[in-house]
Design an enzyme around this catalytic site. Structure first.
Site, mmCIF file in Angstrom:
data_model
loop_
_atom_site.group_PDB
_atom_site.id
_atom_site.type_symbol
_atom_site.label_atom_id
_atom_site.label_comp_id
_atom_site.label_asym_id
_atom_site.label_seq_id
_atom_site.Cartn_x
_atom_site.Cartn_y
_atom_site.Cartn_z
ATOM 1 N N ASP A 478 11.550 41.022 48.394
ATOM 2 C CA ASP A 478 12.178 40.013 47.536
ATOM 3 C C ASP A 478 11.475 38.664 47.691
ATOM 4 O O ASP A 478 10.739 38.431 48.655
ATOM 5 C CB ASP A 478 13.661 39.892 47.929
ATOM 6 C CG ASP A 478 14.542 39.493 46.762
ATOM 7 O OD1 ASP A 478 14.023 38.927 45.786
ATOM 8 O OD2 ASP A 478 15.759 39.742 46.837
ATOM 9 N N CYS A 526 10.603 42.411 43.850
ATOM 10 C CA CYS A 526 11.808 41.785 43.315
ATOM 11 C C CYS A 526 11.621 40.286 43.495
ATOM 12 O O CYS A 526 10.943 39.855 44.420
ATOM 13 C CB CYS A 526 12.995 42.286 44.152
ATOM 14 S SG CYS A 526 14.554 41.457 43.805
ATOM 15 N N ASP A 548 18.805 40.568 38.153
ATOM 16 C CA ASP A 548 20.069 40.638 38.892
ATOM 17 C C ASP A 548 21.239 40.867 37.950
ATOM 18 O O ASP A 548 22.368 41.049 38.388
ATOM 19 C CB ASP A 548 20.292 39.337 39.671
ATOM 20 C CG ASP A 548 19.528 39.345 40.983
ATOM 21 O OD1 ASP A 548 19.139 40.432 41.438
ATOM 22 O OD2 ASP A 548 19.307 38.255 41.541
HETATM 23 C C1 GLA Z 1 17.942 38.669 45.100
HETATM 24 C C2 GLA Z 1 17.812 40.072 44.582
HETATM 25 C C3 GLA Z 1 19.110 40.808 44.751
HETATM 26 C C4 GLA Z 1 19.494 40.821 46.205
HETATM 27 C C5 GLA Z 1 19.575 39.401 46.726
HETATM 28 C C6 GLA Z 1 19.791 39.371 48.226
HETATM 29 O O1 GLA Z 1 18.777 37.910 44.302
HETATM 30 O O2 GLA Z 1 17.399 40.080 43.254
HETATM 31 O O3 GLA Z 1 19.003 42.117 44.255
HETATM 32 O O4 GLA Z 1 18.557 41.563 46.939
HETATM 33 O O5 GLA Z 1 18.395 38.669 46.454
HETATM 34 O O6 GLA Z 1 19.861 38.103 48.734
#
Ligand code: GLA
Length: 736
Positions: A478, A526, A548
């Site tokens: 991420d 991500c 998200d």
């Molecule tokens: C981001 C990701 C989510 C999740 C959060 C965790 O927003 O897109 O899917 O993993 O971080 O903090």
């Protein structure tokens, strides 16, 4: 696929399956001009198109109007500051402070295959699959060499372009702008297609006319971004989904970008794409070289859909790598929306136990398992397991999950550092920051300065140790904030302008290292949802979390925009709980399943807490995934209707390459009272083939279940209104 050079005319011609691209060398100054890009042509005798006999004449005939020539000549790649007042491709500053640069052809090389780009993601192919033309140009005064690379593919209508700058001069030179591609052509009433969004609303499609002046999309956020996307296309006004000319560019890069079309005084356009010049200043020492990232160009005469399918095939065959390149991905369940930070071993195992019984194949433990992270205010950088939460340790949890017959995956955010972390307390200078300024926080975190080797090595070892400690088969990587406060304690003053790009190179290096050390790992990138969904990341991870926003209706737009360029196999898509956590909408569980089926498919909910009637549907949905995923992952994608345009329903289709079957997804977003059926036309089938609706039981309203391919394409089928909002159905067509 062929690349030729006609020495007499001094014309290069690159032929893909259906397109030709022509470059000409003109005048005794060896200007490199763009002649033609479009439908495939048989002959290469195109020098007559170069307008060198029209005013303003080439400088050898009339140097009096040199600027007029430079300002109108269709250049393949442009210099700066010497009379071409359109946007330049290359901008520099010498040690004496000057900015003029001009390029002339010196030599060329045509070879089979395609060399990798050092340190950068790029499309690939062996000597049978690709051919490359390298045009070496030079600014003799500066001793600067510019190598323009053009690669074509035996099985594609794409053209991959990149640029390398070599400093053969005696002194360093500062590169202040290096675009990766430039295409000049007459404006044929073009419209520009771009993708726009925000967090939770990524990649909505926008179309606007190309007009005089400059129109661009860009990011200066240090990532490709939620807001705008490193993609643009320009098409004729008459071009539709299925017919007509369209050109497109997509940047194989994950940081700042600029994509721009400029229409000049004479109605010709200059399209370009590359690293955004904002805060970019690269010091190129004598003898050093700079490799600019790749841009994939596509021309299609088969409309927007033709362009889309060219990108999909190119990325599936020549960009995505690794074990899962052509493989079905395990159906995962991610605990983010299920538990957020509030979980422990038992809670996760309870979810896994239920999930394994329902056909789910992998548990992914999201944010919150490390340091003292019980909310998003601390611990990024402290990649040690929190054993208060994970009693018995990580290996115990993974082993228990494995005993259930499930794989285990984990979340990391390696590029970040929380001010409240042991790492920051020990190394405050490891964060990107401008000395003396209050740092700009986002989600209470800073960005690590990965341009420093000691920082990326340290972080790499920390998370690699976690991966080495248990049977972890998936990583969600991420990146939850944009860059700001650009400053590195590791770079001298005259290299601070390299930080944005060095940061991207560092991420690539770390992902390269990780995928080499753990070759069996499934990596999903991500970035706060889909802020870094780009071809650069796809080179390292075969899938990327799309958004998200997991609401079934919002996802129709997000996925349609994403699928304009990227194969369905790359789009992270999950069935989540309702009311939806991003928008509060309630949609049927069944519909959420149909929408997620167009991506990698998985779940993002607490399976122990959802209503029984939803839970009961999961085995049917996982069976549906296994039944259709080969088709969805490998087939040809067609957009049929989009509810953003018709405010009523959405429809898309995937057709098998051999046309033996097709899957049509129909989502009626809003029902209307007193309304008749909708006629949809189903393209891409074998016109002479007879197709049967294999799941006829789901379509009791249709009297007939057998149709000819051309009938379905041109006459279509009437889809009855479905009772209620947010209702969906699949239609599986099989050729008899
Ligand atoms: C981001 C990701 C989510 C999740 C959060 C965790 O927003 O897109 O899917 O993993 O971080 O903090």
């Amino acid at each position: 696929m062929n690349i030729s050079y006609n020495e007499k005319n001094r014309v290069f011609k690159l032929d893909t399956v259906h397109s030709s691209y022509c470059i000409g060398i003109v005048d005794d100054e060896n200007f490199v001009g763009h002649i033609y890009y479009g439908r495939k042509l048989a002959e290469d005798n195109l020098a007559y198109l170069m307008r060198t006999e029209e005013a303003p004449f080439v400088p050898s005939k009339n140097n009096r109007d040199r600027a007029a020539f430079l300002d109108t000549f269709p250049m393949e790649y442009t210099g700066n500051g010497l009379g071409d007042y359109r946007e330049g491709s290359l901008e520099i500053r010498t040690m004496s402070g000057h900015s003029g640069v001009a390029l002339s052809y010196v030599s060329h090389r045509i070879y089979d295959g395609k060399d990798p780009l050092e340190g950068l993601p790029a499309t690939f192919g062996d000597a049978k699959a690709c051919k490359t033309l390298e045009l070496t140009c030079e600014d003799r005064i500066l001793g600067l060499q510019v190598i323009l690379s053009y690669s074509i593919f035996a099985d594609s209508d794409a053209l991959a372009r990149s640029v390398k700058i070599v400093n053969n001069g005696q002194e360093p030179v500062y590169l202040t702008k290096v675009m990766s591609v430039c295409i000049d052509m007459d404006n044929d009433g073009y419209e520009m297609i771009t993708l726009h969004g925000s967090w939770g609303r990524e990649r909505a499609i926008q179309t606007r006319p190309v007009m005089k002046g400059k129109q661009s999309v860009s990011s200066i956020r240090g990532e490709s971004s939620h807001q705008e996307h490193p993609f643009m296309a320009w098409k004729k006004r008459t071009t539709t989904e299925e017919t007509g000319d369209i050109y497109a560019m997509n940047f194989v890069y994950s940081g700042n970008f600029l994509a721009q079309i400029e229409e000049n005084q004479f109605g010709s356009i200059r399209a370009m794409m590359g690293i955004h010049p904002y805060d970019f200043c690269w010091k190129l020492e004598s003898g050093d070289s700079f490799q600019a990232p790749e841009v994939v160009c596509v021309y299609s005469a088969e409309g927007i859909g033709g362009m889309t399918r060219t990108f999909h095939d190119l990325y599936r065959n020549h960009l995505i790598r690794g074990e899962y390149k052509d493989k079905k991905r395990p159906i995962l369940i991610n605990n983010w929306e299920a538990t957020y930070f509030d979980f422990d071993t038992e809670k996760l195992l309870n979810i896994a136990r239920q999930a394994s019984e329902l056909g789910i194949e992998m548990l992914v433990m999201d944010d919150g398992w490390f340091g003292r992270r019980n909310d998003d205010n601390s611990s990024l950088g402290d990649w040690q397991v929190n054993e208060d939460k994970l009693k018995g340790g990580l290996k115990y949890l993974v082993d228990e999950v494995n005993k259930l017959g499930m794989k285990f995956g984990i979340w990391f955010e390696p590029e970040m550092i929380s001010p409240d972390s042991d790492l920051y307390r020990e190394h405050p200078d490891w964060a990107i920051a401008i000395p003396g300024r209050t740092g700009t926080l986002t989600r209470n975190q800073y960005v690590l300065d990965l341009s420093r080797k000691e920082v990326r090595d340290f972080v790499y070892e920390m998370f690699a140790d976690i991966l080495r400690s248990a049977n972890i088969e998936y990583v969600k990587w991420d990146m939850n904030r944009q860059l700001s406060d650009i400053g590195s304690y590791g770079l001298p003053a005259d290299r601070q302008g390299e930080l944005f790009h060095r940061q991207v190179l560092a991420v690539y290096e770390m992902q390269d290292r990780m995928t080499k050390e753990f070759p069996h790992l499934l990596l999903e990138n991500c970035s706060g949802g889909g802020a870094r969904f780009d071809p650069g990341m796809l080179y390292y991870s075969p899938q990327i979390w799309c958004s998200d926003d997991t609401d079934g209706v919002e996802r129709l737009s997000i996925q349609a925009g994403t699928a304009m360029v990227y194969p369905l196999s790359t789009m992270g898509a999950h069935v989540s709980d309702c009311p939806n956590h991003a928008i509060g909408r309630v949609t049927p569980f069944e519909t959420r399943g149909y929408v997620a089926l167009a991506g990698t498919f998985g779940y993002e909910l607490d399976v122990t807490k959802i209503p029984e009637e939803d839970r009961k549907m999961i085995p049917e949905q996982t069976a549906m995934y296994h039944k259709y995923n080969d088709l969805v992952r490998c087939g040809d994608y067609y957009r049929i209707a989009h509810y953003a345009d018709n405010h009523y329903f959405d429809c898309y289709e995937v057709v098998a390459k051999d046309k033996s079957e097709a899957l049509v997804t129909y989502i009626q977003v809003l029902n209307r009272p007193n309304f008749h059926s909708r006629r949809i036309c189903i393209p891409g089938l074998d016109p002479q083939g007879c197709y049967v609706i294999e799941n006829a039981q789901d379509w009791p309203e249709l009297k007939q279940t057998e149709y000819m391919g051309d009938t379905l394409h041109y006459a279509g089928i009437n889809i009855p209104p479905l009772w209620g909002d947010f209702k969906g159905r699949l239609m599986h067509l099989k050729k008899k």
